[in-house]
Write an enzyme that holds these catalytic residues in place. Structure first.
Site: not given
Length: 899
Positions: A597, A671, A830
């Protein structure tokens, strides 16, 4: 070009010599039947159940859910048949001229099945309550969404019927005109040419007339067809429920009503509360799947040989998902695809975007199978009540009890009186708790529906040796599976239920990669350790993983339940236990996908575009001994800024907010804002995100203070991002300015991706039209390429859309490289997957293709393209910002770039 298409068929779809393989021919035929006859089979099922009911004098032998659906089917079929007769006879009283002819295109029983299953499917998905930040609530959906989806389902069946009719006519004409040997071979050749003509000969205009919005099957017609069928369902579907005296009474199974939100009123369709007792019935779950044709395939997909030929075997598909509607491809983009394809075929060359099609073919040919071990545990968790490992509980949250109050005295008009009533505050608290409980239970119903749909697909596919997911792209070039219910792009439950169909030996390093995979899935900070420490952390606890594999739900098998991704972690436990038990782990044949990742991949691309050295270090573009965590980095910068504000008495209000916020600044707080900053999050969006985090942790009870703290924190978080990613923020600002200049002339932003895909942003001011139906009137919004562009949306969306077009190019380049190297590959934007033993080689390709991609002057190329496409404002388009000093070649040595 025909030779090129045949080459693609051989390369990306079928094994060599498949025409002579009886098993492959059988699978292909079954796949074709699955796609074509889904509605027909469901109709036959209903008819057979009706025959059973008549023959035996009742339907008690049928499962409860099937009995309920059977009770709806017959009356609805009769009502549709009567409505069709009224259309033919032009019965007065209702204007049927605009939808009636379309109701005559299918038999009543088919229309009944499509209506039942589409409406129930939409109700099971539920509706997210009009802008509120809660989960979708099963049992209710907007009327306009239900009728639009129903109209699309009817249209799809009509289009399929037309395609089948054309194929039959082709065969008939050929057989009438030709006789002699090899008739079948010549028919197959003619039929293939006919199907090719259907999808290519008139390009986008033909597609628009037959499958999309430009035809008599436009949005208005679809809505009116859907509304007519919904009206019949509302008036015929009845359900028996206990009445006030306990006796069973008949009531409508579905209701139409209105819900108010702010200054607007929305029409909604709801089912009766009694439906919730049927939600875990297999027949009801099947009602959301059948007659859906877009299920996993049992054969490799038809290769994408051009932009409108590929995917499912018997479905006319376009490579770009969407229907010229919101965030789907615009007609201008489809014309660009068609123009490039036609020009390439005339010149005898491949289209510029052929690498995109090739990459989709690589993704589609990856074979999967159901992970039987994980599926059995899922079934057991559900059977024993759910409520574990993200499986929703089967039982609802109980309603709160009425507040009990002991007898007491109260004074009324100077007199003492006895009372047993609770206080006004207790009653208000009870009502608040009751409303929250009802909302929570509605959310649980939606979660159960979602889980059970996925579980049902897995159960239906569990006996298949190989299943495949055909892929297509959105208008930016990002790849998605065409099947929506169970795929590797889905939740942890979906991913845990899937493994590669083909096994490969672990090799010397494969077991270590399984350990690292287990650590990444367990998370909780373990996934932020250096690679060796992740591996060692799992190795120290390998006995816990083996206990989980041997008895997942036993007293000693709970390791996986504490993981952040429990089902994928459990799958890893099974594989590690088997590999170790084999006695020879390097030779163990493993099917489990192992992920690599990106580290906040959008910021990685921004940093690479701007050669941002400081930002690139934060997102692991530079070699490091330990993995960088951009969220922690931003949190640390924010802490410093807040600490400085807390010491500044010149602004007392800001100082007070900084002091209040300081204890709550951490990685989790920032985040989501950091993650969405890549996608153009606004200050308002950032404030809402931080406000939600503060509310979740119960940090501040005062809502007004929480709002002010979130407002301050959002501003300072965006400042921290700008401080840490200087060059990257300059790139983002430049992209937005380019979009502003282009839109100032009323033009949509267009560009070409590194793989040659033309992109046109579809955001325009929507047209509106008032639609009057038999149930209600509503305003239908639809896209129109003649409308003016939505300038604010074009400007704000261009930076994230451009980055998405870059990250999709990286994924596709990696997919093609892995395919050429003989690796199994799957991509989730991704996150790149392959076998454990092949991770090192895939990792090399990931880095090489990233360097190859960003070694091109992407910003300069975009600058020149924009000046060429928009000559009238070329002098106003600013040149790209100056780049930083990062050496992109260092990505090759960065362990944690993708890890």
């Amino acid at each position: 070009m025909e030779a090129r298409r045949r080459q693609l068929y051989n390369k990306y779809s079928y094994v060599e010599g498949h025409e002579a393989d009886p098993k492959m021919r059988e699978l292909e035929e079954r796949q074709r039947r699955n796609e074509i006859l889904a509605v027909d089979r469901e109709v036959e099922r209903y008819k057979e159940e009706a025959r059973i009911t008549r023959r035996r004098g009742g339907g008690a032998e049928l499962p409860l859910g099937r009995r309920l659906l059977q009770g709806f089917f017959a009356p609805l079929t009769s009502a549709i048949r009567l409505e069709q007769e009224h259309v033919r006879l032009k019965v007065r009283g209702v204007d049927r001229s605009n939808y009636g002819p379309f109701l005559l295109m299918l038999n009543p029983d088919k229309l009944a099945v499509i209506t039942l299953h589409t409406v129930i499917s939409q109700l099971m998905k539920g509706e997210q309550m009009f802008g509120e930040p809660n989960e979708a609530q099963a049992g209710m959906c907007k009327f306009v969404r239900a009728v639009e989806m129903l109209g699309q389902s009817v249209q799809a069946e009509v289009n399929l019927a037309r395609l089948r009719q054309r194929a039959r006519l082709t065969k008939k004409r050929y057989l009438e005109s030709k006789n002699g040997p090899h008739v079948h071979d010549r028919f197959m050749k003619v039929n293939m040419e006919s199907l090719k003509t259907l999808t290519t000969v008139r390009g986008v205009a033909r597609l628009a007339r037959t499958a999309l919005n430009d035809s008599d099957w436009g949005g208005v017609t679809r809505s009116k067809v859907g509304a007519a069928l919904v009206k019949l369902l509302l008036t015929t579907a009845r359900i028996r429920v206990p009445g006030p005296d306990g006796e069973l009474i008949e009531v409508p199974a579905f209701y139409h009503d209105y819900v108010k939100h702010k200054a607007h009123r929305y029409g909604v369709i709801s089912w009766h509360d009694a439906f919730f007792t049927f939600m875990d019935d297999e027949a009801m779950i099947r009602a959301t799947l059948s007659p859906v044709r877009y299920m996993p395939m049992v054969t490799p997909p038809r290769p994408w040989t051009r932009f409108n030929a590929g995917g499912y075997l018997r479905t006319e598909s376009i490579v770009m998902r969407g229907h010229y509607t919101t965030h789907g491809p615009s007609k201008r983009q489809m014309l660009a695809l068609h123009g490039e394809q036609s020009g390439a075929e005339l010149d005898g060359r491949a289209a510029k975007f052929q690498p995109v099609l090739d990459a989709l073919n690589v993704l589609g040919r990856t074979a999967w199978r159901i992970n039987e071990d994980v599926l059995r545990v899922m079934e057991e968790v559900w059977a024993t009540g759910g409520g574990r490992a993200d499986v929703p509980p089967r039982e609802n949250v109980p309603d709160p009890t009425w507040p009990a109050n002991p007898y007491g005295l109260r004074r009324s008009r100077g007199q003492l009186a006895a009372t047993a009533l609770p206080s006004r505050q207790d009653v208000a608290g009870f009502i608040h708790s009751l409303n929250r409980t009802k909302q929570r239970n509605r959310e649980l119903h939606s979660q159960r529906c979602d889980f059970l749909i996925k579980l049902q697909v897995a159960k239906e596919m569990r006996d298949e040796d190989r299943i495949y997911f055909p892929h297509n792209i959105d208008f930016r070039g990002r790849a998605y599976t065409m099947h929506v219910h169970l795929n590797h792009l889905g939740s942890d439950i979906c991913r845990g239920a899937l493994v590669f169909a083909d096994a490969r030996p672990l090799g010397n390093d494969g077991l270590d990669w399984l350990y690292i995979q287990a650590a990444n899935l367990y998370a909780g900070g373990v996934d932020k350790l250096p690679m060796d420490e992740r591996r060692q952390w799992i190795e120290d606890r390998v006995h816990l993983l083996e206990q989980s594999a041997r008895d997942p739900l036993g007293p000693d098998g709970g390791f996986w339940l504490d993981a952040e991704d429990p089902w994928q972690c459990l799958a890893c436990c099974f594989e590690i236990e088997r590999a170790r038990a084999s006695g020879d782990p390097p030779a163990y044949m493993c099917r489990l996908p192992v992920h690599q990742d990106g580290s906040c991949n959008g910021l990685q691309h921004y940093a690479a575009l701007g050669r941002d050295e400081a930002g690139g270090e934060q997102v692991n573009l530079m070699p490091r001994d330990r993995p960088g965590d951009v969220y922690t980095g931003i949190a640390n910068v924010l802490k410093r800024i807040v600490a400085e504000d807390a010491k500044n008495p010149e602004d007392p209000e800001t100082q007070a907010l900084a002091i209040a916020l300081a204890p709550h600044v951490d990685r989790k707080l920032v985040k989501q804002t950091v993650m969405t900053s890549v996608y153009g999050v606004t200050h308002i969006g950032a404030r809402q995100q931080i406000q939600n985090r503060l509310k979740e942790r119960g940090a501040v009870e005062d809502e007004n203070l929480r709002y002010k703290m979130a407002n301050y924190a959002a501003r300072r978080t965006l400042d921290a991002l700008a401080n840490l990613f200087v060059n990257a923020r300059d790139v983002m600002a430049w992209l937005a300015e380019c979009a502003r200049v282009v839109c100032s002339q009323g033009r949509a932003v267009e560009w070409t991706t590194p793989l040659g895909l033309p992109v046109v942003q579809p955001y325009r001011v929507k047209s509106q039209r008032m639609i009057r139906t038999l149930v209600q009137s509503f305003t239908l919004q639809f896209d129109n390429d003649e409308n003016s562009v939505a300038k604010a949306k074009q400007r704000s969306a261009f930076p994230p859309n451009f980055i998405h077009s870059i990250d999709s190019a990286h994924m596709m380049k990696t997919a093609l490289a892995c395919h050429e190297a003989g690796l199994t590959f799957a991509g989730v934007h991704d996150s790149f997957w392959t076998h454990a033993g092949d991770v090192p080689e895939m990792s090399r390709h990931i880095r090489e293709k990233f360097i190859e991609l960003h070694s091109e002057p992407l910003l300069e190329m975009l600058y020149e393209e924009l000046k060429e496409k928009y000559p009238e404002v070329a002098h106003e388009i600013p040149p790209p910002p100056p780049m930083g000093n990062m050496d992109i070649e260092q990505v090759k040595d960065s362990i944690y770039f993708f890890s």
